[in-house]
Design an enzyme around this catalytic site. Sequence first.
Site, PDB file in Angstrom:
ATOM      1  CE  LYS A   4     -16.889  -3.028  -4.860  1.00 18.48           C
ATOM      2  NZ  LYS A   4     -18.169  -3.107  -4.204  1.00 18.48           N
ATOM      3  CE  LYS A  60      -3.823  -1.995   2.649  1.00 22.84           C
ATOM      4  NZ  LYS A  60      -4.353  -2.015   4.006  1.00 22.84           N
ATOM      5  CE  LYS A  80      -7.194 -10.051  -1.231  1.00 25.52           C
ATOM      6  NZ  LYS A  80      -6.892  -8.948  -0.364  1.00 25.52           N
TER       7      LYS A  80
HETATM    8  P1  TYM Z   1     -10.967  -7.680   3.735  1.00 22.17           P
HETATM    9  O1  TYM Z   1     -12.082  -6.743   3.966  1.00 22.17           O
HETATM   10  O2  TYM Z   1      -9.994  -7.357   2.654  1.00 22.17           O
HETATM   11  O3  TYM Z   1     -11.513  -9.135   3.452  1.00 22.17           O
HETATM   12  C1  TYM Z   1     -12.470  -9.733   4.308  1.00 22.17           C
HETATM   13  C2  TYM Z   1     -12.256 -11.231   4.365  1.00 22.17           C
HETATM   14  O4  TYM Z   1     -12.338 -11.805   3.066  1.00 22.17           O
HETATM   15  C3  TYM Z   1     -11.158 -12.559   2.801  1.00 22.17           C
HETATM   16  N1  TYM Z   1     -10.819 -12.435   1.372  1.00 22.17           N
HETATM   17  C4  TYM Z   1     -10.443 -13.457   0.609  1.00 22.17           C
HETATM   18  N2  TYM Z   1     -10.312 -14.766   0.882  1.00 22.17           N
HETATM   19  C5  TYM Z   1      -9.904 -15.579  -0.144  1.00 22.17           C
HETATM   20  N3  TYM Z   1      -9.644 -15.133  -1.383  1.00 22.17           N
HETATM   21  C6  TYM Z   1      -9.779 -13.820  -1.706  1.00 22.17           C
HETATM   22  N4  TYM Z   1      -9.529 -13.396  -2.922  1.00 22.17           N
HETATM   23  C7  TYM Z   1     -10.200 -12.918  -0.677  1.00 22.17           C
HETATM   24  N5  TYM Z   1     -10.430 -11.586  -0.638  1.00 22.17           N
HETATM   25  C8  TYM Z   1     -10.799 -11.307   0.623  1.00 22.17           C
HETATM   26  C9  TYM Z   1     -10.080 -11.896   3.666  1.00 22.17           C
HETATM   27  O5  TYM Z   1      -8.994 -12.764   3.902  1.00 22.17           O
HETATM   28  C10 TYM Z   1     -10.860 -11.590   4.909  1.00 22.17           C
HETATM   29  O6  TYM Z   1     -10.960 -12.708   5.750  1.00 22.17           O
HETATM   30  N6  TYM Z   1      -7.809  -6.443   7.444  1.00 22.17           N
HETATM   31  C11 TYM Z   1      -9.014  -7.176   7.103  1.00 22.17           C
HETATM   32  C12 TYM Z   1     -10.231  -6.780   7.900  1.00 22.17           C
HETATM   33  C13 TYM Z   1     -10.068  -6.861   9.388  1.00 22.17           C
HETATM   34  C14 TYM Z   1     -10.043  -8.068  10.151  1.00 22.17           C
HETATM   35  C15 TYM Z   1      -9.938  -7.655  11.501  1.00 22.17           C
HETATM   36  C16 TYM Z   1     -10.079  -9.422   9.811  1.00 22.17           C
HETATM   37  C17 TYM Z   1      -9.992  -5.821  10.252  1.00 22.17           C
HETATM   38  N7  TYM Z   1      -9.924  -6.309  11.548  1.00 22.17           N
HETATM   39  C18 TYM Z   1      -9.868  -8.584  12.537  1.00 22.17           C
HETATM   40  C19 TYM Z   1     -10.010 -10.342  10.852  1.00 22.17           C
HETATM   41  C20 TYM Z   1      -9.903  -9.927  12.188  1.00 22.17           C
HETATM   42  C21 TYM Z   1      -9.337  -6.955   5.634  1.00 22.17           C
HETATM   43  O7  TYM Z   1      -8.964  -5.961   5.065  1.00 22.17           O
HETATM   44  O8  TYM Z   1     -10.155  -7.922   5.100  1.00 22.17           O
END
Ligand code: TYM
Length: 339
Positions: free
Chosen positions: A203, A120, A200
């Site tokens: 969005k 990022k 990956k």
């Molecule tokens: P985020 O919002 O990017 O994604 C949410 C969840 O979806 C999973 N995910 C995927 N899994 C498999 N393949 C993919 N292409 C894919 N894209 C997204 C992510 O692994 C995630 O589980 N930092 C985190 C949000 C967060 C969080 C937390 C998660 C904030 N606090 C505490 C767990 C615990 C994030 O940006 O996820």
Amino acid sequence: MTEIQQNTPKKRIFSGMQPSGEAHLGNYLGALRRWVGMQDEYDCVWCIVDDHAITSGGDPAEMPSSVFDLAVSFLAVGLDPERSTIFVQSDVHEHTELAWLFNAVTPVGDLERMTQYKDKAQHFESIPAGILNYPILQAADILLYKANAVPVGEDQRQHLELTREVARKFNARYGETFPITEPLIGEDVGRILGLDGNAKMSKSLGNTVGILADPDNVWDKVRTAVTDPQRVRRDDPGRPEVCNVFALHRFFTEENAREEIEAGCRSAELGCVDCKRILSGNIATSFAPYRERATHYREHPSEVRDVLDQGAEKARKIASETMQEVRRKMGLNWRNAIP
Ligand code: TYM
């Protein structure tokens, strides 16, 4: 249920998702679908992490509807407020408070090593501190609820390692307080590839399919998906083992139909466009009940608000107990100086 099971408190799990509108296939397969199946076994806390989302610098005017749309996705796929706590991060101020306190035990070097930070940071001339500190807030989310485990996709593994390190450091300095949280990463769904073949589905890369998209929209997206790069002409035989479209059939197409697709691809009897049509149809069909429930919630937005209000209330109860303990252990209780 046996007596032992009745007397053993359920383990708590926490997970979060950033609000960028409705959830996509990667969110669904890597996280949401698994969360839905965990609601009976665990004490579940699911959070829409808007405080995290502000670090990507989106338009503030869009944030409320992004949060609402993600809440609709949560409820549409079957996250159940009767069995889970569902809430929005910024409604529970203890998240940001605990994140600040965790700054005291987190080395900057650990944050600078995070690959998501490095990725990022490239996009900024002057890097906002929130991007560096992002995983501290994530650790706070998880440890505020003393979660035993966190179901996520593979991309979150490093942040969870940092969470474990923060807990270890805090416990060593201030006394045993937090569990060392386990990541729960699905073996075959940890990393769903983008439709463009990118490592990956995300969005921000524009290579997703929304889980609430209508069938035409699903087709518009699936139609563009990359397949076996060596299958250039319609008559070339394909290799399902390297094709992402075939990989997605695994989640949406019955086994015997899949076997037929595999054979048809290898023999070139089935072309990529027809194969994608089958996948697109199956995705749209299996998400039809979600679209129907989403329509209901969009027509009754106050039901969504009530779920999130009640979830925040439940979350705040747990959060305020943890913070009392943390403040006391860190000496943030000056009244103790007065007899
Ligand atoms: P985020 O919002 O990017 O994604 C949410 C969840 O979806 C999973 N995910 C995927 N899994 C498999 N393949 C993919 N292409 C894919 N894209 C997204 C992510 O692994 C995630 O589980 N930092 C985190 C949000 C967060 C969080 C937390 C998660 C904030 N606090 C505490 C767990 C615990 C994030 O940006 O996820």
